[in-house]
Design a protein around this motif. Structure first.
Motif, PDB file in Angstrom:
ATOM      1  N   HIS A 130       0.739  -0.931   0.091  1.00 54.05           N
ATOM      2  CA  HIS A 130      -0.175   0.018   0.041  1.00 54.05           C
ATOM      3  C   HIS A 130       0.907   1.106  -0.320  1.00 54.05           C
ATOM      4  O   HIS A 130       0.672   2.002  -0.709  1.00 54.05           O
ATOM      5  CB  HIS A 130      -0.445  -0.602   1.078  1.00 54.05           C
ATOM      6  CG  HIS A 130      -1.487   1.298   1.481  1.00 54.05           C
ATOM      7  ND1 HIS A 130      -2.574   1.603   0.614  1.00 54.05           N
ATOM      8  CD2 HIS A 130      -1.450   2.231   2.624  1.00 54.05           C
ATOM      9  CE1 HIS A 130      -3.662   2.633   1.109  1.00 54.05           C
ATOM     10  NE2 HIS A 130      -2.541   3.329   1.406  1.00 54.05           N
ATOM     11  N   GLU A 134       1.983   0.489  -4.762  1.00 53.22           N
ATOM     12  CA  GLU A 134       0.607   1.730  -5.252  1.00 53.22           C
ATOM     13  C   GLU A 134       0.784   2.972  -4.796  1.00 53.22           C
ATOM     14  O   GLU A 134       0.281   3.453  -5.345  1.00 53.22           O
ATOM     15  CB  GLU A 134      -0.454   0.781  -4.603  1.00 53.22           C
ATOM     16  CG  GLU A 134       0.082  -0.756  -5.030  1.00 53.22           C
ATOM     17  CD  GLU A 134      -2.001  -1.124  -3.933  1.00 53.22           C
ATOM     18  OE1 GLU A 134      -2.172  -0.479  -3.370  1.00 53.22           O
ATOM     19  OE2 GLU A 134      -2.449  -2.443  -4.247  1.00 53.22           O
ATOM     20  N   ASN A 136      -0.375   4.719  -2.967  1.00 55.51           N
ATOM     21  CA  ASN A 136      -1.464   5.591  -2.188  1.00 55.51           C
ATOM     22  C   ASN A 136      -1.148   6.848  -0.843  1.00 55.51           C
ATOM     23  O   ASN A 136      -0.574   6.534  -0.592  1.00 55.51           O
ATOM     24  CB  ASN A 136      -2.230   4.785  -1.678  1.00 55.51           C
ATOM     25  CG  ASN A 136      -2.697   3.362  -2.176  1.00 55.51           C
ATOM     26  OD1 ASN A 136      -3.288   3.500  -3.610  1.00 55.51           O
ATOM     27  ND2 ASN A 136      -2.459   2.131  -1.987  1.00 55.51           N
TER      28      ASN A 136
END
Length: 221
Positions: A130, A134, A136
């Protein structure tokens, strides 16, 4: 391994690594129980632990090394004890020579190690993906919902419960034995043993309660 060449040194090192992991276990339980009684606090503490540089790049690697050292040293001691012991485990008769927990520390340890692998797969690896793969944006409120959803599966929840039951047996023998290995033997020994046994019951039961609570109180997707 020069410092660990004697059996006493190995036992003390094993005891110290075990006590280190007990401290982590207590801290981990303190954070996780807030997911039941104060979800906002759980989000706040989890966000701090997941974003603080000292925790991520200092304490976390030390924890991983501590876990590996404890289990490797456990296997080393077990192998050496088996080789040195004149009477094999097969000749033991129940609690005449030892308790079930003490005779099966390797078994409970292996299950706990497998559980840690599942725990890393459920929480640590998704967190790394995460944040670093990614990319994020930060969301300090996501931790509670993610944790609750991890316990949606009855199979996964059952595995967690089984692991914590064996953790209780592991702590029942290992926690008090750690102090014995370091030569702690005085008027406080009886009280300390009572505390270690209480810890061995309360903390695993607390984790079981957390897992079951979230399993039966799922959030809508």
């Amino acid at each position: 391994m020069g410092l660990l060449s004697s059996s006493i040194a190995r036992k003390v090192a094993m005891a110290l690594s075990g006590l280190f992991l007990v401290v982590f276990l207590a801290q981990h339980f303190t954070i996780n129980i807030t997911s039941v009684i104060a979800p906002d606090t759980f989000n706040s503490w989890s966000h701090f632990m997941g974003t603080n540089g000292l925790v991520q790049f200092g304490l976390q690697p030390v924890l991983i090394l501590g876990v590996l050292f404890h289990f490797i040293m456990g296997f080393v001691l077990e192998i050496r004890n088996r080789n040195a012991r004149a009477v094999s485990y097969q000749s033991f008769k129940g609690n005449r020579n030892s308790t079930w927990a003490s005779r099966n520390m390797i078994v409970s340890g292996l299950v706990i190690l497998a559980f840690l692998g599942l725990h890393f797969y459920d929480f640590w690896i998704p967190e790394i993906v995460h944040k670093y793969f990614e990319s994020n944006p930060e969301d300090p409120t996501r931790y509670y919902a993610e944790t609750v959803h991890k316990f949606e599966s009855p199979v996964r929840t059952g595995l967690y419960v089984l692991a914590f039951v064996l953790l209780a047996f592991h702590l029942w023998h290992g926690f008090s034995s750690a102090f014995q290995s370091m030569g702690f033997n005085n008027k406080y020994s009886k009280g300390l043993r009572g505390f270690t046994q209480l810890f061995a019951i309360v903390i695993p039961l607390g984790f079981i309660f957390i897992a079951l609570y979230h399993h039966f109180n799922q959030l809508p997707h």
